[in-house]
Write a protein that holds these residues in place. Sequence first.
Motif, PDB file in Angstrom:
ATOM      1  N   ARG A 147      -3.243 -11.199  -7.931  1.00  0.00           N
ATOM      2  CA  ARG A 147      -2.779 -11.349  -6.548  1.00  0.00           C
ATOM      3  C   ARG A 147      -2.303 -10.012  -5.988  1.00  0.00           C
ATOM      4  O   ARG A 147      -2.613  -9.647  -4.839  1.00  0.00           O
ATOM      5  N   LYS A 148      -1.540  -9.257  -6.774  1.00  0.00           N
ATOM      6  CA  LYS A 148      -1.013  -7.975  -6.301  1.00  0.00           C
ATOM      7  C   LYS A 148      -2.149  -7.010  -5.968  1.00  0.00           C
ATOM      8  O   LYS A 148      -2.123  -6.345  -4.913  1.00  0.00           O
ATOM      9  N   ARG A 150      -5.290  -7.745  -5.281  1.00  0.00           N
ATOM     10  CA  ARG A 150      -6.048  -8.221  -4.129  1.00  0.00           C
ATOM     11  C   ARG A 150      -5.340  -7.860  -2.835  1.00  0.00           C
ATOM     12  O   ARG A 150      -5.977  -7.503  -1.839  1.00  0.00           O
ATOM     13  N   ASP A 151      -4.005  -7.964  -2.827  1.00  0.00           N
ATOM     14  CA  ASP A 151      -3.236  -7.568  -1.645  1.00  0.00           C
ATOM     15  C   ASP A 151      -3.436  -6.084  -1.352  1.00  0.00           C
ATOM     16  O   ASP A 151      -3.580  -5.676  -0.194  1.00  0.00           O
ATOM     17  N   GLN A 152      -3.444  -5.261  -2.413  1.00  0.00           N
ATOM     18  CA  GLN A 152      -3.642  -3.829  -2.215  1.00  0.00           C
ATOM     19  C   GLN A 152      -5.034  -3.536  -1.677  1.00  0.00           C
ATOM     20  O   GLN A 152      -5.200  -2.705  -0.773  1.00  0.00           O
ATOM     21  N   ARG A 154      -6.937  -5.555   0.038  1.00  0.00           N
ATOM     22  CA  ARG A 154      -7.021  -6.060   1.402  1.00  0.00           C
ATOM     23  C   ARG A 154      -6.349  -5.097   2.384  1.00  0.00           C
ATOM     24  O   ARG A 154      -6.845  -4.883   3.501  1.00  0.00           O
ATOM     25  N   SER A 187     -11.557 -11.925  -0.611  1.00  0.00           N
ATOM     26  CA  SER A 187     -11.386 -11.089  -1.803  1.00  0.00           C
ATOM     27  C   SER A 187     -12.175 -11.678  -2.951  1.00  0.00           C
ATOM     28  O   SER A 187     -12.413 -12.889  -3.019  1.00  0.00           O
TER      29      SER A 187
END
Length: 244
Positions: A147-148, A150-152, A154, A187
């Motif tokens: 999750r971390k 993927r946030d980066q 994005r 993602s």
Amino acid sequence: MRAILVVLLLVPTFLCHAQLSSPNGVSVGGDAQVNVVPDRVTILLGVETRSKNLDEASSQNDSLIRQVLAAARKLEVSASDIQTDFIHVDLAYKNNDDSTLVDYYKVTKEVQVVMKDVSKFENLVSALLHAGANHIYGIDFSTSELRKYRDQARALATKAAIEKANDLAAAAGMKVVGKPNSLTTYSYGGGSSYRYCCGYSYGGNMAQNVVQNQAGAGDSGAESTVALGKIAVYASVTMTFQMQ
């Protein structure tokens, strides 16, 4: 126990595209990629036994499975990270005109083992094979912080799309007005989940793995023959802007 060094490599891939969406409007897309050293590995292994007697084939399989599970637990794999994924019983007929005569029975069980200390990966594979596993159907390196990353990815993709919109506007003698009118994103990546067992494939989300043979990656050790490399996490963003 050696600590695992997690290395994060940010590689934004600004593969942007653009198209007119309305008068004075433009739709742009940005893509980005984050490469991460994996911190866990999932092994899908199988135990296959054959016998002319079904009960004997099943009994032999159960015995070997118990040895395999004991070997995994000996290397401190938690019981919650071990599970039986697939059980298959088949039979082969004698190769003659009378196809009703059974030659042997085949019993196969697949076990999934998740190792959260990748420095023990080679030791685990060796122990499982010596314990009785005679098939390895898949090895999947992944990250526990998907999750971390993927946030980066994005955030990088969003930045790429905004920069693209501003560059296009400047090239046309215009400028971007206000915030985006619409935004879509998705993602993918971070490990594969394709599996193959006993002549059957299942779970086929073929997410891409990027593996590079780099010295010292993930602190795998000088004696190790496994280079962890990196797995890729991707994100794509499409945004629509007004220009004037």
